[in-house]
Design a protein around this motif. Structure first.
Motif, mmCIF file in Angstrom:
data_model
loop_
_atom_site.group_PDB
_atom_site.id
_atom_site.type_symbol
_atom_site.label_atom_id
_atom_site.label_comp_id
_atom_site.label_asym_id
_atom_site.label_seq_id
_atom_site.Cartn_x
_atom_site.Cartn_y
_atom_site.Cartn_z
ATOM 1 N N TYR A 129 0.876 -1.182 0.000
ATOM 2 C CA TYR A 129 0.000 0.000 0.000
ATOM 3 C C TYR A 129 0.907 1.224 0.000
ATOM 4 N N THR A 144 -2.692 6.623 -1.195
ATOM 5 C CA THR A 144 -4.053 6.627 -1.731
ATOM 6 C C THR A 144 -4.456 8.036 -2.138
ATOM 7 N N GLY A 198 -2.973 2.417 -9.845
ATOM 8 C CA GLY A 198 -3.532 3.640 -9.274
ATOM 9 C C GLY A 198 -4.071 4.538 -10.361
ATOM 10 N N TYR A 224 -3.810 5.182 -5.400
ATOM 11 C CA TYR A 224 -4.901 4.214 -5.473
ATOM 12 C C TYR A 224 -6.100 4.764 -4.705
ATOM 13 N N GLY A 225 -7.285 4.529 -5.236
ATOM 14 C CA GLY A 225 -8.509 4.900 -4.523
ATOM 15 C C GLY A 225 -9.519 3.784 -4.658
ATOM 16 N N TRP A 226 -10.133 3.419 -3.554
ATOM 17 C CA TRP A 226 -11.121 2.321 -3.621
ATOM 18 C C TRP A 226 -12.300 2.721 -4.495
#
Lengths: 213, 213
Positions: free
Chosen positions: B54, B57, B93, B126-128
């Protein structure tokens, strides 16, 4: 003390509890009813706004049929029991399946009982894939996820408490659980004690809330 | 010993580590580089097939710009460092954003370095929500979720290890983490010790795998 607005409950360990008492696995589920009611009253007492119980999932329905029948009946009994309390009650799950108990169909639109002070959600024949597949029907030009999943009437979860020692979500509301704090109690759900709940709240009170920031 | 096929790494606590050493928060990130490499080699040594770090984000990019620059540079350095190892490397991402470092664009298609024995994924900007929004473009008639999210080349995660004591996912790969076992280490990431990794593996070895069943 900082009180979570929305608590998710994963009441795991019913089968292991039954086996530990020399009973067959399916006997464990009815023992979970009373803890569910006690927990409801504790949440009500401290002013929690919303609570979600993990009843059973589409994954769970692959278990032997005696177990499936037993947990289905326990869920029906639990929802009927909660409908006698002050609750704004909603059952969330895939109703387009023979695994969904028809007795709970009247609860699939949110209904107020008593003064309806607390939102109570009960996941019944819930599946994370069922929940997220609704996104395929959504307007591509809109960026919001939460509004477009099946469980959109269930809010973001602040604190998840899982009984039975497993440290995993097992498909519990993936979108609403993105930022949730996760507290695990080793005891099985039928061995619920009020102190478990207060331990979890005390721990939650010490966490910072960043929502990923 | 049962070895997880895919391990997710949440290397948290860099800022708290820096503050605990009397430094400003952004100084903590470079201290995370060496632990990342040690962990890579440990995974390689025991035959883990895939590892996901990770990085940062879209939520994290709202932090003060000194911090944002520091963690972005640490991610660039980490990916360059891993490209000198035997790895099949992919950066995942949102590249349609000024927050995505252009230095990492060449890695957004999976590339093999050395003998490429282990899949290594690095989440950068990265973004959910970015990940799940891809479902809105999918064929409605197909039920699969995993194949239709942006991070579809990242497999289901077996074990997530989070440093820094927080017990939450903070948006880490919600679909791949549905059934993941979640192990939390209280020490900050820059205080990584190989023993942390072996503790996590030992714990994982004692868990049952049910995939929600």
């Amino acid at each position: 003390m900082r009180i979570p607005s929305h608590i998710g409950i994963i009441p795991d360990g019913n089968r292991r509890w039954a086996v530990s008492k020399g009973m067959t696995k399916e006997k464990g589920y009815t023992e979970g009813l009373n803890p569910g009611l006690v927990l409801f009253k504790l949440c009500q007492g401290i002013g929690v706004k919303e609570i979600t119980y993990y009843g059973f999932t589409t994954d769970n329905t692959k278990r032997p049929s005696e177990q499936r029948k037993a947990f289905t009946h326990a869920c029906i009994d639990a929802v009927n029991m909660l409908s006698k309390e002050d609750a704004s009650l909603l059952v969330v799950g895939n109703t387009n399946s023979s695994m969904f108990p028809k007795e709970l169909l009247p609860y699939t639109n949110r209904k107020t009982f008593g003064n309806g002070s607390m939102k109570v959600n009960f996941l019944v024949n819930y599946g994370w894939e069922w929940d997220l597949n609704n996104l395929k029907l959504a307007d591509k030009s809109k960026r919001n996820i939460h509004n477009n999943i099946k469980s959109n009437d269930v809010s973001r979860v602040d604190l998840i408490i899982r009984w039975g020692g497993r440290r995993r979500l097992s498909g519990f509301l993936p979108v609403q659980s993105i930022y949730a704090d996760f507290y695990v109690i080793d005891d099985y759900w039928p061995d619920f004690k009020t102190d478990h709940f207060f331990q979890a709240l005390k721990w939650y009170n010490e966490q910072d809330i960043t929502l990923g920031g």
